[in-house]
Scaffold this active site. Structure first.
Site, PDB file in Angstrom:
ATOM      1  N   THR A 284      -5.376   2.780  -7.598  1.00  0.00           N
ATOM      2  CA  THR A 284      -6.634   2.651  -6.743  1.00  0.00           C
ATOM      3  C   THR A 284      -7.598   3.700  -7.330  1.00  0.00           C
ATOM      4  O   THR A 284      -7.136   4.994  -7.172  1.00  0.00           O
ATOM      5  CB  THR A 284      -6.558   2.678  -5.198  1.00  0.00           C
ATOM      6  OG1 THR A 284      -5.899   1.731  -4.661  1.00  0.00           O
ATOM      7  CG2 THR A 284      -8.060   3.193  -4.589  1.00  0.00           C
TER       8      THR A 284
ATOM      9  N   SER B 113       0.751  -1.102  -0.127  1.00  0.00           N
ATOM     10  CA  SER B 113       0.057   0.088   0.019  1.00  0.00           C
ATOM     11  C   SER B 113       0.964   1.248   0.189  1.00  0.00           C
ATOM     12  O   SER B 113       1.937   1.282   0.443  1.00  0.00           O
ATOM     13  CB  SER B 113      -0.975   0.116   1.414  1.00  0.00           C
ATOM     14  OG  SER B 113      -1.651   1.063   1.390  1.00  0.00           O
TER      15      SER B 113
ATOM     16  N   LYS C 224      -7.467  -0.560 -10.200  1.00  0.00           N
ATOM     17  CA  LYS C 224      -8.237  -1.239  -9.105  1.00  0.00           C
ATOM     18  C   LYS C 224      -9.547  -0.435  -8.835  1.00  0.00           C
ATOM     19  O   LYS C 224      -9.318   0.891  -8.338  1.00  0.00           O
ATOM     20  CB  LYS C 224      -7.427  -1.372  -7.707  1.00  0.00           C
ATOM     21  CG  LYS C 224      -7.907  -1.982  -6.477  1.00  0.00           C
ATOM     22  CD  LYS C 224      -6.807  -2.406  -5.521  1.00  0.00           C
ATOM     23  CE  LYS C 224      -7.317  -2.910  -4.608  1.00  0.00           C
ATOM     24  NZ  LYS C 224      -8.120  -2.009  -3.475  1.00  0.00           N
TER      25      LYS C 224
ATOM     26  N   TYR D  60      -2.162   5.585  -4.555  1.00  0.00           N
ATOM     27  CA  TYR D  60      -2.866   6.768  -4.539  1.00  0.00           C
ATOM     28  C   TYR D  60      -2.431   7.811  -5.043  1.00  0.00           C
ATOM     29  O   TYR D  60      -1.171   8.108  -4.634  1.00  0.00           O
ATOM     30  CB  TYR D  60      -3.451   6.929  -2.956  1.00  0.00           C
ATOM     31  CG  TYR D  60      -4.319   6.066  -2.216  1.00  0.00           C
ATOM     32  CD1 TYR D  60      -5.622   5.951  -2.483  1.00  0.00           C
ATOM     33  CD2 TYR D  60      -3.786   5.218  -1.309  1.00  0.00           C
ATOM     34  CE1 TYR D  60      -6.488   4.815  -1.911  1.00  0.00           C
ATOM     35  CE2 TYR D  60      -4.673   4.593  -0.632  1.00  0.00           C
ATOM     36  CZ  TYR D  60      -6.013   4.174  -0.689  1.00  0.00           C
ATOM     37  OH  TYR D  60      -6.705   3.511  -0.144  1.00  0.00           O
TER      38      TYR D  60
END
Length: 368
Positions: free
Chosen positions: A156, A107, A231, A130
């Site tokens: 994402t 992440s 995603k 992100y």
């Protein structure tokens, strides 16, 4: 500790072990949490059509994802802030995934940096991204991941704003002061402070770029040669746009039911996406997987593989690296057994004919 026989038992023990704020952060969904429950429940509406008298003395579960050979179609999804679960955090998860011969996704909001994870043990790793308002920072992150040997970017795409996670608001979620978002250390972005509600929601509102659009998928391809997975896709329309934008793969995901409540379970959305992709790119499923039977069902509906998130952090909380290793092994063994009992010797033998879903034969409503 009593013997753990399935993945879900780790969550029960983790709930007792973790501070309430941390457990709730990992476990909860958005608003009414309808989609959170549905992500699990929808799997029970798909039944098997097993074939018998097939020689299943040898079963091969290996597969190739974006050109990388892995031991099974079960990979580790990106989950943030894993050192809240265990002091070794993402590095322990990375080692366990490597030992299992599968892919781990790190992440953006990890407590371990891309460099730390890369140096922990060799393995195939993806980096979840992100997109922040500061595009120079984004480019720097992507290049660091590429330099560290990460093999793909999982963008994402379902989080222009953070979903309303009421448990985090009640708990006034913040990152414990002894931890940082390690990829941002030294940039004044490494801390999530306590606020009047959810510190994470405030952090995301300040940092995440709400203007993110399909043109940015193309922009990403100008700053990296790594393949880009999109995603957060749930519809045929977005599947086609992702392929047009140059995505190398699609992850059917509702962000663990943490964004928009009352979207379908990912297993319900999967076939629509697979049909729209027309075999041009691989489609993966993320969300609700707790059993090898769930993995088989996803593969039968056209997924090239699945990603697991919560089972990893709960196992990490209970037993560190060994817990994550065991979760991956249990899912591997359950999938292997499901294949044997369904008459499938390899992943390519798993077909749509091996399952029946309740939406295959809609019930005719009786006349009043």
């Amino acid at each position: 500790m009593e013997m753990i026989t399935n993945v879900s038992e780790y969550e029960v023990i983790a709930k007792e072990k973790l501070p309430k704020m941390v457990y709730d952060y990992y476990a909860s969904g958005a608003e009414d949490q309808w989609t959170l429950k549905e992500n699990r429940n929808a799997f029970s509406r798909i039944l098997f059509r097993p074939r018998i008298l097939v020689d299943v003395s040898k079963i091969n579960m290996m597969t190739t994802i974006l050109g990388f050979r892995i031991s099974m179609p079960i990979m580790v999804a990106p989950t943030a802030m894993q050192k809240m679960a265990h002091p070794e955090g993402e590095c322990a998860t990375a080692r366990a995934a490597s030992d299992a011969g599968t892919i781990m996704t790190l992440s953006t909001y990890a407590n371990s940096s891309v460099e730390e994870v890369a140096s922990t043990r060799s393995g195939i790793r993806f980096f979840q991204l992100y997109v922040h308002k500061d595009r120079n920072l984004v480019a720097q992150l992507v290049r660091r991941a590429e330099r560290a040997g990460f093999k793909a970017i999982a963008l994402t795409a379902d989080t222009p704003r953070l979903g309303r996670r009421e448990a985090d608001i009640k708990n006034r979620f913040n990152l414990p002061p002894y931890l940082t978002l390690k990829n941002f250390e030294g940039l004044d972005l490494g801390k999530i402070d306590k606020t009047g509600d959810s510190g994470l929601a405030s952090y995301a509102a300040n940092q995440i770029d709400q203007s993110l659009s399909w043109k940015d998928v193309k922009w990403l391809q100008t700053i990296t040669s790594l393949p880009i997975l999109v995603k957060g896709v749930l519809t045929a329309e977005d599947t086609k746009l992702a392929i047009e934008a140059g995505a190398a793969g699609i992850i059917v995901s509702n962000h663990g039911a943490r964004q928009l409540d009352y979207v379908p379970a990912t297993i319900m959305a999967l076939e629509e996406v697979v049909k729209a992709a027309q075999g041009k790119v691989p489609v993966f499923l993320d969300g609700g997987v707790r059993r090898g039977t769930d993995v088989f069902k996803a593969l039968a509906l056209g997924a090239s593989g699945v990603f697991i998130g919560r089972p990893v952090v709960f196992a990490l909380a209970v037993d560190g690296e060994a817990g994550v290793r065991k979760v991956l092994q249990m899912l591997h063994d359950e999938l292997e057994l499901t294949m044997a009992l369904s008459g499938c010797r390899s992943l390519k033998e798993i077909t749509r004919n091996h399952v029946v879903a309740d939406w295959d034969h809609p019930r005719v409503l009786p006349r009043l």
